[in-house]
Design an enzyme around this catalytic site. Structure first.
Site, short mmCIF file in Angstrom:
data_model
loop_
_atom_site.label_atom_id
_atom_site.label_comp_id
_atom_site.label_asym_id
_atom_site.label_seq_id
_atom_site.Cartn_x
_atom_site.Cartn_y
_atom_site.Cartn_z
N SER A 3 70.12 24.15 24.92
CA SER A 3 69.38 25.05 25.23
C SER A 3 69.43 25.74 26.79
O SER A 3 69.73 25.05 27.61
CB SER A 3 68.10 24.82 24.83
OG SER A 3 67.26 23.91 25.88
N CYS A 58 77.15 25.38 18.52
CA CYS A 58 77.09 26.68 19.40
C CYS A 58 77.97 27.64 18.58
O CYS A 58 77.55 28.93 19.04
CB CYS A 58 77.60 26.13 20.64
SG CYS A 58 79.20 25.80 20.82
N GLU A 158 67.65 31.12 19.33
CA GLU A 158 68.62 30.55 18.65
C GLU A 158 68.17 29.45 17.45
O GLU A 158 67.17 28.57 17.91
CB GLU A 158 69.68 29.93 19.50
CG GLU A 158 70.62 29.16 18.84
CD GLU A 158 71.47 28.60 19.84
OE1 GLU A 158 72.99 28.25 19.45
OE2 GLU A 158 71.05 28.08 20.78
#
Length: 277
Positions: A3, A58, A158
């Site tokens: 993060s 990711c 996200e």
């Protein structure tokens, strides 16, 4: 990779100690779909890229930008997602496994609900999915959210789960503008049969890793990451000369080109542009 909160903390601590830091952080990867793309290829690619690994990677293509008439393809994308089998990771039939923890499941569910509360269309809801023999498992089924706008939490954050958020754009340039306006710059992809569109996208989009008709634009070096903008912190990158000389920021282009009949084609390849300051 992690993060932005964790990455920024590590970067600040390391930099304060005089260290050179590569801090690879969050992402919001967009797939831009043009009307001239191969529809079945797009549907299969998006299903794998958005929901594979339960979206916990990711490079997940978590954001779909449907250009022009491709908005009509959305029901078929939803139908494909609905077919995916949710189950335990050790089950050979499983296509979407559990998320990493109860906290992750709760966070994903909250972001899905935020989309509903903010006016998006929940086209496929993966909350509450039931997996036999694992009633307490951390399962979230494939989820598709339509009518998303850039200000919604499901777009700005996200999600890191099997959730596909879908936006629309009238033209390729509008889609590129949308991608470039997003603070993250990890990966993106375009699906098209037009070499002109592909080259324009490649040269204009401000993202570190670019796929052309391939959903996960990551080649296989030791460290597969070329994020830009808010997806990384540091003065150097992993790819090309920068990985050795700590010199500059490259861009990686991965393509899987199937040209129209009569035109020369080739195998999938990676283009490494000449690096400069």
């Amino acid at each position: 990779m992690g993060s932005n909160q964790a990455g920024e903390h590590i970067y600040q601590r390391g930099s304060a100690a005089g260290k050179r830091v590569q801090s690879n952080m969050a992402a919001k990867n967009h797939a831009v779909v043009m009307p001239d793309a191969d529809k079945q290829h797009v549907i299969n690619a998006i299903a794998g890229a958005a929901f594979g690994a339960a979206g916990q990677r990711c490079m997940a293509l978590s954001t779909l930008v449907l250009v022009g008439e491709t908005r009509a393809w959305l029901p078929e994308i939803v139908a494909k997602a609905r077919e995916l089998v949710v189950g335990a990771g050790h089950d050979a039939n499983t296509e979407v496994g559990p998320v990493i923890s109860p906290a992750a499941k709760e966070r994903i569910a909250a972001l899905i609900q935020s989309a509903v509360d903010e006016g998006a269309d929940l086209l496929l809801d993966g909350r509450g999915v039931s997996v036999p023999d694992y009633p307490a498992g951390n399962f979230v089924g494939p989820t598709v959210i339509g009518s998303v706008t850039p200000g919604m939490r499901c777009y700005t954050q996200e999600i890191f789960g099997p959730v596909l958020v879908c936006l629309e754009a009238p033209t390729l340039d509008a889609a590129i503008e949308l991608v470039n306006a997003n603070p993250y710059g990890n990966g993106t992809a375009i699906f098209t049969s037009s070499g002109i569109s592909a080259r324009h996208f490649q040269n204009t989009v401000e993202v570190g890793q670019i796929g052309i008709n391939t959903a996960i634009p990551v080649p296989l070096p030791f460290f597969s990451f070329t994020g830009s903008k808010a997806s990384m912190l540091g003065d150097l990158h992993f790819y090309g000369k920068a990985g050795i000389n700590f010199f500059t920021r490259p861009k990686t282009i991965t393509s899987n080109w199937n040209p129209p009949k009569g035109e020369a084609g080739g195998k999938a390849h990676v283009v490494m542009p000449t690096l400069g300051k």
